[in-house]
Design a protein around this motif. Structure first.
Motif, mmCIF file in Angstrom:
data_model
loop_
_atom_site.group_PDB
_atom_site.id
_atom_site.type_symbol
_atom_site.label_atom_id
_atom_site.label_comp_id
_atom_site.label_asym_id
_atom_site.label_seq_id
_atom_site.Cartn_x
_atom_site.Cartn_y
_atom_site.Cartn_z
ATOM 1 N N SER A 387 12.453 -23.614 22.853
ATOM 2 C CA SER A 387 11.882 -24.871 23.337
ATOM 3 C C SER A 387 12.849 -26.027 23.136
ATOM 4 C CB SER A 387 10.560 -25.163 22.607
ATOM 5 O OG SER A 387 9.581 -24.217 22.942
ATOM 6 N N GLU A 391 14.745 -27.994 26.162
ATOM 7 C CA GLU A 391 14.534 -29.440 26.260
ATOM 8 C C GLU A 391 15.874 -30.172 26.319
ATOM 9 O OE1 GLU A 391 12.745 -32.975 23.427
ATOM 10 O OE2 GLU A 391 11.650 -31.070 23.547
ATOM 11 N N LYS A 428 -0.742 -29.668 25.634
ATOM 12 C CA LYS A 428 0.068 -28.902 24.688
ATOM 13 C C LYS A 428 0.402 -27.519 25.240
ATOM 14 C CE LYS A 428 0.076 -27.195 19.939
ATOM 15 N NZ LYS A 428 -0.696 -27.087 18.669
ATOM 16 N N ALA A 431 2.902 -27.779 28.133
ATOM 17 C CA ALA A 431 4.241 -28.067 27.610
ATOM 18 C C ALA A 431 4.894 -26.799 27.070
ATOM 19 C CB ALA A 431 4.155 -29.131 26.517
ATOM 20 N N GLU A 432 4.149 -26.021 26.313
ATOM 21 C CA GLU A 432 4.686 -24.785 25.737
ATOM 22 C C GLU A 432 5.055 -23.785 26.833
ATOM 23 O OE1 GLU A 432 1.645 -23.563 23.076
ATOM 24 O OE2 GLU A 432 2.179 -25.019 21.532
ATOM 25 N N HIS A 434 6.310 -24.470 29.563
ATOM 26 C CA HIS A 434 7.575 -24.907 30.160
ATOM 27 C C HIS A 434 8.675 -25.088 29.108
ATOM 28 C CE1 HIS A 434 4.810 -25.838 33.480
ATOM 29 N NE2 HIS A 434 5.866 -25.752 34.260
ATOM 30 N N THR A 437 8.606 -29.628 24.085
ATOM 31 C CA THR A 437 7.653 -30.054 23.066
ATOM 32 C C THR A 437 6.571 -30.928 23.692
ATOM 33 O OG1 THR A 437 8.991 -31.993 22.534
ATOM 34 C CG2 THR A 437 9.387 -29.981 21.257
ATOM 35 N N PRO A 438 5.360 -30.921 23.123
ATOM 36 C CA PRO A 438 4.272 -31.742 23.665
ATOM 37 C C PRO A 438 4.618 -33.227 23.750
ATOM 38 C CG PRO A 438 3.398 -30.109 22.148
ATOM 39 C CD PRO A 438 4.897 -30.020 22.057
ATOM 40 N N TYR A 440 7.597 -34.650 24.170
ATOM 41 C CA TYR A 440 8.527 -34.879 25.273
ATOM 42 C C TYR A 440 7.818 -34.732 26.617
ATOM 43 C CZ TYR A 440 12.832 -34.597 28.029
ATOM 44 O OH TYR A 440 13.823 -34.821 28.939
ATOM 45 N N PHE A 441 6.916 -33.750 26.707
ATOM 46 C CA PHE A 441 6.135 -33.573 27.929
ATOM 47 C C PHE A 441 5.321 -34.829 28.241
ATOM 48 C CE2 PHE A 441 2.020 -32.456 29.840
ATOM 49 C CZ PHE A 441 2.454 -31.978 31.070
ATOM 50 N N SER A 442 4.712 -35.427 27.216
ATOM 51 C CA SER A 442 3.910 -36.644 27.408
ATOM 52 C C SER A 442 4.767 -37.781 27.954
ATOM 53 C CB SER A 442 3.261 -37.069 26.081
ATOM 54 O OG SER A 442 2.374 -36.078 25.630
#
Length: 515
Positions: A387, A391, A428, A431-432, A434, A437-438, A440-442
């Motif tokens: 992950s 990222e 969450k 995000a996982e 893809h 981290t949650p 960074y996804f936010s």
């Protein structure tokens, strides 16, 4: 019996907030006072009986670390919970080595704080606080030896004679970063720790549990002369019982030795655990044969291809290429530490290849997650390393592209949400899926849509509900369930927030208008 707590922080507003806004009484806690630095806290502790100290790390005159050292010597029965800002994480790790029970990041999560306090209340009830008791004295001596505090020769001799041998068991939850929230909510971690403690206590003459890290359980087993194979067999059976509860725990057992070697025995067990962390192996009493890891399983062609994908913004293909490498790492059962080192090295290689082509510096490699100090007791699976690596690759691609970072991810997510809004969608989990981290996804989601994930999902659902209210005769609660709200009252609340009126009122107004 009431638990007495002291709050220590140099910011009066934080002291007041923690003491006044939390319902301490509901869990049998009384705030005995507040202090604005470590010196003032010690003055209070010398005058009053305190069970728990909740303290900040950074304070004038005497900070939280210095206060903790003083408490270890002067008030060993007092439990310490420490909180800090994100930038003070290294200080927090030092605090855990000093014997602090746990630490929290600011802003403090009240539910998490109350969970820790309740755990310490349970510990107080289970262990007791009579420090004249021989067992409690041994516990304090073990803590001093483990954390390298001075022990007088006569005290050393006493515990050498008490038990001929000691050994150390170190355990941690595998996949902790992803299961932490659920376990704390269900108090599952406490149950597991108690289960391990109860079993080990049967097999040894005296058992001592020491806190050092939120996902590291240290057990000092005193007076057990069983053969190493028997100890390992017992732990293996215990592991299977834990797995039946749906939790994976990895455990290491040291060799046996005298009291003076406790610190060395802990370091030995910690090294053993590091050698299997993130692998399929659950118990070890020695170094894994897999600790000698072969070179990174990537060719020059792979590195060149990944660099091209990053430079051209072909992030979907980059993701597939990276997945192949991690599939091989997992198949080879590589531990987290060597995987972390290998992927950090690969990241630098890719960065250098990209720089050699574009001839300009568009990003700083030191800002990437994998180049920072990652706590591998928290992120303790190879999937976690994947992950972070993915990222960082996406950040690099985004910095080189004219379009926004990882636009393709959000495009995929939005398409999925529009066709699956009726289901239980969790940011969450997406995000996982893809490998980011949650948090960074936010950030990415907000950049692309201007809304948070929950706001966007609610918008989709409410718009569909509005349509159904006007075009169908279905009852409001049926429409609520259809668009994804299992609780009717919550649906009404959300609908009113977005539309300014209740669903029933909305139907009445819009049906009239269309007739």
């Amino acid at each position: 019996m009431t638990t007495k707590i002291l709050i220590v922080d140099d910011e009066p507003m934080i002291c007041e907030g923690l003491s006044q806004t939390i319902d301490w009484e509901s869990i049998g806690v009384k705030v005995e006072g507040v202090a604005y630095d470590g010196i003032e806290a010690l003055d209070i502790l010398n005058e009053q009986s305190i069970d728990i100290v909740l303290t900040d790390i950074t304070m004038p005159n005497m900070d939280g670390l210095a206060l903790t050292e003083e408490l270890t010597a002067l008030h060993p029965g007092v439990e310490v919970i420490m909180f800090s800002g994100y930038d003070e994480f290294e200080y927090a790790r030092q605090a855990l080595r000093l014997g602090v029970n746990d630490f929290l990041l600011k802003p403090i999560n009240i539910e998490e704080l109350l969970t820790i306090v309740k755990r310490l209340q349970h510990k107080k009830h289970y262990v007791g606080k009579d420090h004249n008791d021989p067992g409690e004295k041994l516990k304090l001596a073990v803590q001093k030896q483990l954390f390298r505090h001075h022990i007088a020769n006569e005290e050393m001799d006493r515990w050498e004679e008490q038990y001929e041998s000691y050994y150390v068991v170190v355990a941690e939850i595998k996949g902790y970063a992803h299961g932490k929230e659920k376990m704390e909510k269900e108090e599952q971690k406490e149950q597991l720790m108690q289960m391990i403690e109860d079993k080990l206590a049967v097999w040894t003459k005296q058992l001592i549990r020491v806190w050092r890290h939120e996902n590291e359980w240290i057990y000092i087993c005193c007076g057990d002369d069983s053969a190493p194979s028997i100890k390992k067999e017992r732990i293996t059976k215990l592991q299977k019982q834990i797995e039946e509860k749906g939790v994976n725990v990895q455990t290491a057992v040291s060799a046996s030795g005298p009291f003076q070697d406790i610190r060395m025995l802990y370091e030995q067990a910690d090294t053993f655990l590091t050698s299997i962390r993130g692998t399929s192996k659950s118990v070890t009493s020695g170094l894994s044969e897999k600790i000698q890891v072969p070179p990174l399983p990537v060719t020059k062609a792979f590195k060149d291809q990944l660099a091209v994908f990053i430079m051209e913004g072909r992030t979907g293909e980059a993701k597939e290429l990276v997945q192949e490498v991690f599939d091989e790492l997992i198949e080879r059962d590589i531990a987290v530490e060597p995987a972390f080192r290998m992927m950090r090295e690969l990241e630098v290689i890719i960065k250098n290849k990209v720089f050699s082509q574009i001839q300009e510096r568009t990003f700083d490699i030191n800002e990437f997650k994998l180049q920072q100090d990652i706590d591998t007791r928290i992120y303790n699976t190879v999937k976690d390393i994947q992950s972070f690596f993915m990222e960082d690759m996406l950040r690099m691609a985004g910095a080189l592209s004219n379009r926004k970072e990882t636009n393709w991810i959000i495009d995929q997510v939005l398409h999925y949400m529009k066709h699956n809004y009726q289901h239980d969608l969790q940011a969450k989990t997406i995000a996982e899926d893809h490998f980011i981290t949650p948090n960074y996804f936010s950030i990415l989601f907000k950049q692309e849509t201007g809304l948070s994930f929950s706001d966007y999902l609610n918008t989709l659902r409410i718009e569909k509900a509005s349509e159904l209210l006007v075009t169908t005769p279905n009852r409001v609660f049926e429409i609520a369930e259809y668009v994804g709200y299992s609780e009717y009252k919550y649906f009404v609340k959300v609908f009113k927030k977005y539309k300014g009126t209740t669903p029933t009122q909305y139907r009445a107004m819009n049906t009239t208008n269309t007739q």
